[in-house]
Design an enzyme around this catalytic site. Sequence first.
Site, PDB file in Angstrom:
ATOM      1  N   ASN A   7       0.859  -1.185   0.000  1.00  0.00           N
ATOM      2  CA  ASN A   7       0.000   0.000   0.000  1.00  0.00           C
ATOM      3  C   ASN A   7       0.895   1.235   0.000  1.00  0.00           C
ATOM      4  O   ASN A   7       1.661   1.463   0.948  1.00  0.00           O
ATOM      5  CB  ASN A   7      -0.899  -0.039   1.242  1.00  0.00           C
ATOM      6  CG  ASN A   7      -1.844   1.143   1.290  1.00  0.00           C
ATOM      7  OD1 ASN A   7      -1.428   2.268   0.992  1.00  0.00           O
ATOM      8  ND2 ASN A   7      -3.080   0.916   1.656  1.00  0.00           N
ATOM      9  N   ASP A   9      -0.076   4.457  -0.212  1.00  0.00           N
ATOM     10  CA  ASP A   9      -0.780   5.699   0.144  1.00  0.00           C
ATOM     11  C   ASP A   9       0.137   6.734   0.788  1.00  0.00           C
ATOM     12  O   ASP A   9       0.035   7.931   0.523  1.00  0.00           O
ATOM     13  CB  ASP A   9      -1.887   5.415   1.165  1.00  0.00           C
ATOM     14  CG  ASP A   9      -3.051   4.658   0.577  1.00  0.00           C
ATOM     15  OD1 ASP A   9      -3.112   4.503  -0.657  1.00  0.00           O
ATOM     16  OD2 ASP A   9      -3.901   4.211   1.371  1.00  0.00           O
ATOM     17  N   ARG A  18       3.192  18.907   1.074  1.00  0.00           N
ATOM     18  CA  ARG A  18       3.695  20.133   0.429  1.00  0.00           C
ATOM     19  C   ARG A  18       2.948  20.461  -0.861  1.00  0.00           C
ATOM     20  O   ARG A  18       3.348  21.389  -1.558  1.00  0.00           O
ATOM     21  CB  ARG A  18       5.189  19.969   0.107  1.00  0.00           C
ATOM     22  CG  ARG A  18       6.089  20.059   1.316  1.00  0.00           C
ATOM     23  CD  ARG A  18       6.125  21.491   1.819  1.00  0.00           C
ATOM     24  NE  ARG A  18       6.964  21.613   2.985  1.00  0.00           N
ATOM     25  CZ  ARG A  18       8.258  21.890   2.954  1.00  0.00           C
ATOM     26  NH1 ARG A  18       8.879  22.051   1.812  1.00  0.00           N
ATOM     27  NH2 ARG A  18       8.926  22.000   4.067  1.00  0.00           N
ATOM     28  N   ARG A  45      -9.364   8.129  -1.207  1.00  0.00           N
ATOM     29  CA  ARG A  45     -10.320   8.577  -0.189  1.00  0.00           C
ATOM     30  C   ARG A  45     -11.197   9.682  -0.751  1.00  0.00           C
ATOM     31  O   ARG A  45     -10.789  10.445  -1.628  1.00  0.00           O
ATOM     32  CB  ARG A  45      -9.580   9.076   1.061  1.00  0.00           C
ATOM     33  CG  ARG A  45      -8.839   7.985   1.818  1.00  0.00           C
ATOM     34  CD  ARG A  45      -8.289   8.523   3.123  1.00  0.00           C
ATOM     35  NE  ARG A  45      -9.339   8.719   4.099  1.00  0.00           N
ATOM     36  CZ  ARG A  45      -9.593   7.877   5.108  1.00  0.00           C
ATOM     37  NH1 ARG A  45      -8.849   6.809   5.304  1.00  0.00           N
ATOM     38  NH2 ARG A  45     -10.580   8.130   5.937  1.00  0.00           N
ATOM     39  N   ARG A  49      -7.064  12.904   0.556  1.00  0.00           N
ATOM     40  CA  ARG A  49      -5.994  13.417   1.422  1.00  0.00           C
ATOM     41  C   ARG A  49      -4.604  12.913   1.007  1.00  0.00           C
ATOM     42  O   ARG A  49      -3.617  13.537   1.323  1.00  0.00           O
ATOM     43  CB  ARG A  49      -6.266  13.100   2.888  1.00  0.00           C
ATOM     44  CG  ARG A  49      -6.090  11.656   3.255  1.00  0.00           C
ATOM     45  CD  ARG A  49      -6.206  11.444   4.747  1.00  0.00           C
ATOM     46  NE  ARG A  49      -7.544  11.670   5.250  1.00  0.00           N
ATOM     47  CZ  ARG A  49      -8.018  11.082   6.353  1.00  0.00           C
ATOM     48  NH1 ARG A  49      -7.255  10.284   7.055  1.00  0.00           N
ATOM     49  NH2 ARG A  49      -9.249  11.308   6.764  1.00  0.00           N
ATOM     50  N   HIS A  50      -4.546  11.769   0.349  1.00  0.00           N
ATOM     51  CA  HIS A  50      -3.220  11.334  -0.118  1.00  0.00           C
ATOM     52  C   HIS A  50      -3.258  10.960  -1.615  1.00  0.00           C
ATOM     53  O   HIS A  50      -2.818  11.737  -2.442  1.00  0.00           O
ATOM     54  CB  HIS A  50      -2.602  10.230   0.763  1.00  0.00           C
ATOM     55  CG  HIS A  50      -3.532   9.176   1.296  1.00  0.00           C
ATOM     56  ND1 HIS A  50      -4.378   8.461   0.499  1.00  0.00           N
ATOM     57  CD2 HIS A  50      -3.722   8.722   2.565  1.00  0.00           C
ATOM     58  CE1 HIS A  50      -5.040   7.602   1.244  1.00  0.00           C
ATOM     59  NE2 HIS A  50      -4.691   7.739   2.512  1.00  0.00           N
ATOM     60  N   THR A 100      -7.118   6.877  10.055  1.00  0.00           N
ATOM     61  CA  THR A 100      -6.997   5.780   9.101  1.00  0.00           C
ATOM     62  C   THR A 100      -8.264   4.947   9.224  1.00  0.00           C
ATOM     63  O   THR A 100      -9.146   5.282  10.016  1.00  0.00           O
ATOM     64  CB  THR A 100      -5.723   4.946   9.379  1.00  0.00           C
ATOM     65  OG1 THR A 100      -5.639   3.883   8.426  1.00  0.00           O
ATOM     66  CG2 THR A 100      -5.711   4.385  10.779  1.00  0.00           C
ATOM     67  N   THR A 101      -8.367   3.880   8.425  1.00  0.00           N
ATOM     68  CA  THR A 101      -9.585   3.070   8.457  1.00  0.00           C
ATOM     69  C   THR A 101      -9.666   2.356   9.804  1.00  0.00           C
ATOM     70  O   THR A 101      -8.843   1.493  10.106  1.00  0.00           O
ATOM     71  CB  THR A 101      -9.554   2.045   7.306  1.00  0.00           C
ATOM     72  OG1 THR A 101      -9.129   2.716   6.128  1.00  0.00           O
ATOM     73  CG2 THR A 101     -10.919   1.442   7.085  1.00  0.00           C
ATOM     74  N   GLU A 151     -11.251  -9.088   3.129  1.00  0.00           N
ATOM     75  CA  GLU A 151      -9.975  -8.752   3.758  1.00  0.00           C
ATOM     76  C   GLU A 151     -10.245  -8.629   5.242  1.00  0.00           C
ATOM     77  O   GLU A 151     -11.056  -7.797   5.667  1.00  0.00           O
ATOM     78  CB  GLU A 151      -9.410  -7.440   3.200  1.00  0.00           C
ATOM     79  CG  GLU A 151      -8.093  -7.065   3.895  1.00  0.00           C
ATOM     80  CD  GLU A 151      -7.361  -5.896   3.252  1.00  0.00           C
ATOM     81  OE1 GLU A 151      -7.497  -5.696   2.023  1.00  0.00           O
ATOM     82  OE2 GLU A 151      -6.661  -5.183   3.988  1.00  0.00           O
ATOM     83  N   HIS A 191      -3.936  -4.181   7.758  1.00  0.00           N
ATOM     84  CA  HIS A 191      -4.089  -3.028   8.629  1.00  0.00           C
ATOM     85  C   HIS A 191      -3.257  -3.203   9.897  1.00  0.00           C
ATOM     86  O   HIS A 191      -3.502  -4.102  10.682  1.00  0.00           O
ATOM     87  CB  HIS A 191      -5.540  -2.739   9.017  1.00  0.00           C
ATOM     88  CG  HIS A 191      -5.690  -1.334   9.509  1.00  0.00           C
ATOM     89  ND1 HIS A 191      -5.995  -0.286   8.679  1.00  0.00           N
ATOM     90  CD2 HIS A 191      -5.496  -0.799  10.716  1.00  0.00           C
ATOM     91  CE1 HIS A 191      -6.020   0.827   9.374  1.00  0.00           C
ATOM     92  NE2 HIS A 191      -5.713   0.547  10.611  1.00  0.00           N
ATOM     93  N   GLY A 192      -2.289  -2.322  10.033  1.00  0.00           N
ATOM     94  CA  GLY A 192      -1.470  -2.306  11.248  1.00  0.00           C
ATOM     95  C   GLY A 192      -0.418  -3.404  11.297  1.00  0.00           C
ATOM     96  O   GLY A 192       0.247  -3.581  12.324  1.00  0.00           O
ATOM     97  N   GLY A 213       1.119  -1.223   4.356  1.00  0.00           N
ATOM     98  CA  GLY A 213       1.541   0.085   3.887  1.00  0.00           C
ATOM     99  C   GLY A 213       2.433   0.863   4.834  1.00  0.00           C
ATOM    100  O   GLY A 213       3.626   1.035   4.582  1.00  0.00           O
ATOM    101  N   HIS A 214       1.872   1.290   5.952  1.00  0.00           N
ATOM    102  CA  HIS A 214       2.544   2.280   6.783  1.00  0.00           C
ATOM    103  C   HIS A 214       3.928   1.839   7.232  1.00  0.00           C
ATOM    104  O   HIS A 214       4.890   2.609   7.183  1.00  0.00           O
ATOM    105  CB  HIS A 214       1.654   2.615   7.996  1.00  0.00           C
ATOM    106  CG  HIS A 214       2.173   3.758   8.792  1.00  0.00           C
ATOM    107  ND1 HIS A 214       2.993   3.589   9.878  1.00  0.00           N
ATOM    108  CD2 HIS A 214       2.009   5.096   8.640  1.00  0.00           C
ATOM    109  CE1 HIS A 214       3.302   4.767  10.378  1.00  0.00           C
ATOM    110  NE2 HIS A 214       2.722   5.704   9.646  1.00  0.00           N
TER     111      HIS A 214
HETATM  112  N1  PXP Z   1      -5.952  -2.814   4.137  1.00  0.00           N
HETATM  113  C1  PXP Z   1      -6.917  -1.869   4.207  1.00  0.00           C
HETATM  114  C2  PXP Z   1      -8.301  -2.220   3.784  1.00  0.00           C
HETATM  115  C3  PXP Z   1      -6.614  -0.569   4.637  1.00  0.00           C
HETATM  116  O1  PXP Z   1      -7.577   0.367   4.688  1.00  0.00           O
HETATM  117  C4  PXP Z   1      -5.280  -0.258   4.981  1.00  0.00           C
HETATM  118  C5  PXP Z   1      -4.926   1.132   5.402  1.00  0.00           C
HETATM  119  O2  PXP Z   1      -5.082   1.985   4.336  1.00  0.00           O
HETATM  120  C6  PXP Z   1      -4.311  -1.271   4.867  1.00  0.00           C
HETATM  121  C7  PXP Z   1      -4.674  -2.550   4.467  1.00  0.00           C
HETATM  122  C8  PXP Z   1      -2.866  -1.011   5.163  1.00  0.00           C
HETATM  123  O3  PXP Z   1      -2.722  -0.700   6.510  1.00  0.00           O
HETATM  124  P1  PXP Z   1      -1.315  -0.222   7.058  1.00  0.00           P
HETATM  125  O4  PXP Z   1      -0.980   1.065   6.379  1.00  0.00           O
HETATM  126  O5  PXP Z   1      -1.552  -0.087   8.523  1.00  0.00           O
HETATM  127  O6  PXP Z   1      -0.317  -1.303   6.709  1.00  0.00           O
END
Ligand code: PXP
Length: 240
Positions: A7, A9, A18, A45, A49-50, A100-101, A151, A191-192, A213-214
């Site tokens: 991800n 994003d 910026r 989104r 925002r990104h 975030t979600t 998911e 997520h996370g 992603g993060h």
């Molecule tokens: N899956 C979904 C459906 C999400 O909304 C997100 C966050 O955008 C992610 C995965 C990735 O999460 P993270 O950035 O915490 O890895």
Amino acid sequence: MLTLGVNIDHTATIRQARRTVEPDPIAAAVLAELAGADGITVHLREDRRHIQDRDVGLLRQTVRTHLNLEMAPTAEMVAIALEVKPDYVTLVPERREEVTTEGGLNLLADRDRYAQIVDRLQSEGIPVSWFIDSDRAQIEAAAQTQAQFIELHTGKYADAEGEISRAQELKILAEGCEIALSLGLRVNAGHGLTYWNVYPVGCIPGMEELNIGHTIVSRAVLVGMERAVREMKLAMRGEL
Ligand code: PXP
């Protein structure tokens, strides 16, 4: 085989801080693919925002693996997906004020509309994945919409403090995965997830793709810092 959807994003988050042109998430996607990413995931989104519409269009043309478009189940987003034609769509809940979600979608709330959205997208050849908590009623509702994937939201597992509660959350994810597979769904998760907590989730039997992603963008900033500073010193001397 377990696959990784990267991800990107938050490369766009840095750019939008910026309102400039760097870093370009398209370049990030190319590099992620060169490094072995099995797919590229972006969340368009409602508030932009990104990731921007321009990014999604360009990614469609450049991604060589598969493009997973995360979006809210709204008319605006369905129209965009039908035009862009990502390889699959992940439908997520969205509130403007959230960072975030924050949780999975509640599929019990608006079943008929959700089933119509799945039908609209899948009849155009775009498989749908529902981002939901690992909960039997939600998983059964997802299967009833005829979606191909779910998911599982791994946020509670990621946030769990202590071994016991982490093990409990992992068990809930594994049970959800088993239920989903028995209903004919394919199962992703995300997520996370981080470098430290990802392994047990990837070991859940039948788990197909992890969307992360993060933590990857965070590590990229750090592992790239030394080189970036060295290159700036060269640039200052006109030697780059
Ligand atoms: N899956 C979904 C459906 C999400 O909304 C997100 C966050 O955008 C992610 C995965 C990735 O999460 P993270 O950035 O915490 O890895």
